[in-house]
Write a protein that holds these residues in place. Structure first.
Motif, PDB file in Angstrom:
ATOM      1  N   ILE A  13      -3.830  15.528   0.063  1.00  0.00           N
ATOM      2  CA  ILE A  13      -4.259  16.801   0.646  1.00  0.00           C
ATOM      3  C   ILE A  13      -4.499  16.688   2.155  1.00  0.00           C
ATOM      4  N   ALA A  14      -4.153  15.553   2.743  1.00  0.00           N
ATOM      5  CA  ALA A  14      -4.269  15.313   4.187  1.00  0.00           C
ATOM      6  C   ALA A  14      -5.676  15.597   4.711  1.00  0.00           C
ATOM      7  N   CYS A  15      -6.668  15.103   3.977  1.00  0.00           N
ATOM      8  CA  CYS A  15      -8.061  15.332   4.389  1.00  0.00           C
ATOM      9  C   CYS A  15      -8.450  14.489   5.597  1.00  0.00           C
ATOM     10  N   GLU A  20      -5.998   1.549  11.270  1.00  0.00           N
ATOM     11  CA  GLU A  20      -4.989   0.511  11.487  1.00  0.00           C
ATOM     12  C   GLU A  20      -3.880   0.583  10.441  1.00  0.00           C
ATOM     13  N   VAL A  21      -4.182   1.180   9.276  1.00  0.00           N
ATOM     14  CA  VAL A  21      -3.226   1.234   8.166  1.00  0.00           C
ATOM     15  C   VAL A  21      -2.725   2.643   7.891  1.00  0.00           C
ATOM     16  N   VAL A  48       0.866  -1.171   0.000  1.00  0.00           N
ATOM     17  CA  VAL A  48       0.000   0.000   0.000  1.00  0.00           C
ATOM     18  C   VAL A  48       0.903   1.222   0.000  1.00  0.00           C
ATOM     19  N   TRP A  49       0.575   2.226  -0.824  1.00  0.00           N
ATOM     20  CA  TRP A  49       1.357   3.449  -0.840  1.00  0.00           C
ATOM     21  C   TRP A  49       0.472   4.633  -1.185  1.00  0.00           C
ATOM     22  N   ILE A  50       1.001   5.825  -0.916  1.00  0.00           N
ATOM     23  CA  ILE A  50       0.287   7.062  -1.212  1.00  0.00           C
ATOM     24  C   ILE A  50       1.149   7.876  -2.161  1.00  0.00           C
ATOM     25  N   GLU A  51       0.599   8.191  -3.309  1.00  0.00           N
ATOM     26  CA  GLU A  51       1.336   8.950  -4.311  1.00  0.00           C
ATOM     27  C   GLU A  51       1.312  10.441  -3.978  1.00  0.00           C
ATOM     28  N   HIS A  58       0.658  15.087   6.133  1.00  0.00           N
ATOM     29  CA  HIS A  58       0.246  14.325   4.961  1.00  0.00           C
ATOM     30  C   HIS A  58      -0.070  12.904   5.420  1.00  0.00           C
ATOM     31  N   SER A  59      -0.721  12.156   4.611  1.00  0.00           N
ATOM     32  CA  SER A  59      -1.084  10.782   4.963  1.00  0.00           C
ATOM     33  C   SER A  59       0.122   9.869   4.822  1.00  0.00           C
ATOM     34  N   GLU A  60       0.174   8.879   5.699  1.00  0.00           N
ATOM     35  CA  GLU A  60       1.243   7.894   5.665  1.00  0.00           C
ATOM     36  C   GLU A  60       0.661   6.517   5.902  1.00  0.00           C
TER      37      GLU A  60
END
Length: 62
Positions: A13-15, A24-25, A6-9, A31-33
């Motif tokens: 926008i850190a909503c 849990e993930v 799983v990754w975030i490109e 920003h999201s991680e």
């Protein structure tokens, strides 16, 4: 087949949606991680929902 990655490109926008759907993930600060050490197969439904509901479509998995 189980989710193994799983990754975030770029473009997050850190909503906070991903964290509220599957804390849990995912974790969100500036920003999201993706949390380390998570067995993604245990949270497939939440990962897929977070990706589907991401307003900028930057959550990816395989």
């Amino acid at each position: 087949m189980a989710i193994s990655r799983v990754w975030i490109e770029d473009g997050c926008i850190a909503c906070g949606n991903c964290e509220s759907v599957c804390p849990e993930v995912f974790t969100v600060s500036d920003h999201s991680e993706v949390r380390e050490g998570v067995v993604f197969a245990d949270f497939e439904a939440g990962i897929k929902q977070a990706a589907d509901e991401c307003p900028v479509e930057v959550i990816k998995f395989e």
